[in-house]
Design an enzyme around this catalytic site. Structure first.
Site, mmCIF file in Angstrom:
data_model
loop_
_atom_site.group_PDB
_atom_site.id
_atom_site.type_symbol
_atom_site.label_atom_id
_atom_site.label_comp_id
_atom_site.label_asym_id
_atom_site.label_seq_id
_atom_site.Cartn_x
_atom_site.Cartn_y
_atom_site.Cartn_z
ATOM 1 C CE1 TYR A 137 0.723 5.469 1.153
ATOM 2 C CE2 TYR A 137 2.614 6.700 0.390
ATOM 3 C CZ TYR A 137 1.701 6.400 1.370
ATOM 4 O OH TYR A 137 1.768 7.036 2.585
ATOM 5 C CE LYS A 184 -9.498 -0.455 11.533
ATOM 6 N NZ LYS A 184 -9.538 -0.105 12.958
ATOM 7 C CG ASP A 217 -7.406 0.685 15.500
ATOM 8 O OD1 ASP A 217 -6.843 -0.364 15.136
ATOM 9 O OD2 ASP A 217 -8.646 0.804 15.524
ATOM 10 C CG ASP A 241 4.173 7.664 4.680
ATOM 11 O OD1 ASP A 241 5.159 8.135 5.279
ATOM 12 O OD2 ASP A 241 3.646 8.221 3.697
ATOM 13 C CG ASP A 245 6.059 11.073 9.948
ATOM 14 O OD1 ASP A 245 6.853 10.394 9.279
ATOM 15 O OD2 ASP A 245 5.770 12.249 9.663
#
Ligand code: NAD
Length: 345
Positions: A137, A184, A217, A241, A245
């Protein structure tokens, strides 16, 4: 029954706060939040400021000086979602810019199963703690040759330590048992590796809070299998982010998840959801996420009683199963939900 109010004079002057109605469904849901907060006895003097698309169209900038001045003065805000035009170069995300301007480095999103909201899971109660100022970002992107672009992922030890400390402090305050850092680092060895090593360093100083790590993941898989096993999630900006959701989906969707952007001096409260252009202006949006963000704001400014009242009214409203918006399987309008909550207060 009407809420009994003590005379305002005895409780001091209302607390100034900036209100950014925002774009899309923002004005509808923030209006509901403001009405409910007032009905619950919250003492807030709102300074209404435009931002985002609304401001861009009116005054030619998405973050007007008046908005920045207002937040500097009030130090606290309730914000509706702001539209960021996809792929439009030169129009950076206003949300990202606001978080950077006020150094709102911690994004906190409580994800909790709600009474009467039927989902695949019950008993979910976790908190997403997302680093809010860097990562992909940072907005640093360039074309190095036709057909080849680079986006720069910025991770610093300072920001990583700071968010890890924040997560452990929050865990202690909220009596949470365990923090899981999500990463990750098997692929992004340098950037996510640095984030992890900072989290480990901070974890060592907090032996009472259990600390674990999951590759992002696998974390998504575990979250949709046994979300009840999670307590506090610690993530970089992008993973935070996306996983937010996903977590919202575990408890009823974006219409019910509030959030806070916190820094050392300033705080802006906002729902996880965006402008929902598909339902904007139709009085269909679920206002609960914005209302619960308002509850977080009330607690932040020390107004616990109206916050607790709204929490109880939301529980009753959902248990009644009568007045709920379409995303929760009902037919009620945004304003009808606010009206019913006010009646319950
Ligand atoms: P979105 O969150 O706006 O909508 C995703 C889906 O959830 C839509 O189907 C929408 O109708 C539904 N939804 C969202 N909020 C709801 C509510 N309160 N009640 C009922 N249903 C609701 O995500 P999007 O469509 O990907 O993004 C739209 C715009 O919002 C984009 O411009 C994006 O940049 C912006 N955005 C802003 C913020 C923010 O200001 N914090 C956050 C996310 C997205």
């Amino acid at each position: 029954m009407k809420a009994r109010r003590r005379p305002a004079g005895r409780r001091g002057a209302p607390r100034p706060a900036t209100l950014i109605p925002g774009d899309g469904i923002g004005p509808e849901v923030t209006d509901a939040a403001v009405r409910v907060i007032a009905a619950a006895g919250g003492r807030i003097a709102w300074d209404v400021q435009i931002a985002g698309k609304a401001a861009f169209e009116k005054v030619g900038t998405a973050i007007p000086d008046a908005l920045v001045a207002s937040i500097r003065r009030t130090r606290v805000g309730l914000k509706g979602p702001l539209e960021t035009q996809i792929g439009r170069v030169g129009y950076r995300s206003v949300n990202v810019a606001l978080r950077k301007t006020f150094d709102l480095y911690a994004n906190v999103r409580p994800i909790k199963s709600l009474p009467g909201v039927r989902t695949a899971f019950s008993g979910v109660d976790l908190i997403v703690v997302r680093e809010n100022t860097e990562d992909l970002y940072s907005g640093i992107e360039h074309q190095i040759a036709p057909g080849v672009v680079e986006s720069v992922k910025v991770i610093t030890a300072r920001a990583s330590r700071r968010i890890a400390r924040f997560a452990f402090d929050l865990a202690r305050r909220e009596k949470r048992r365990k923090i899981v850092a999500i990463h990750k680092a098997n692929i992004m060895k340098l950037s996510d590796g640095l984030f992890l090593s900072c989290a480990r360093e901070v974890a060592k100083k907090h032996p009472r809070t259990r600390y674990g790590e999951l590759i992002v993941d696998n974390a998504c898989l575990q979250l949709v299998r046994r979300p009840q096993d999670f307590d506090v999630l610690l993530l970089e900006n992008l993973y935070g982010d996306i996983v937010s959701d996903l977590c919202a989906g575990l408890v009823g969707g974006l219409g019910v998840v509030p959030g806070a952007n916190l820094g050392t001096r300033y705080a802006i409260f906002e729902a996880v959801h965006g402008t929902a252009p598909d339902i904007a202006g139709k009085n269909m949006a679920n206002p609960l996420a914005a209302i619960l963000s308002g509850v977080m704001l009330l607690r932040h400014v020390g107004q616990r009683r109206p916050a607790d009242r709204i929490d109880r009214a939301v529980t009753r409203l959902l248990r009644e199963r009568r007045t709920r918006t379409r995303d929760l399987g009902g037919t009620a309008t945004t304003s009808a939900v606010a009206d019913r909550l006010i009646a319950l207060l």
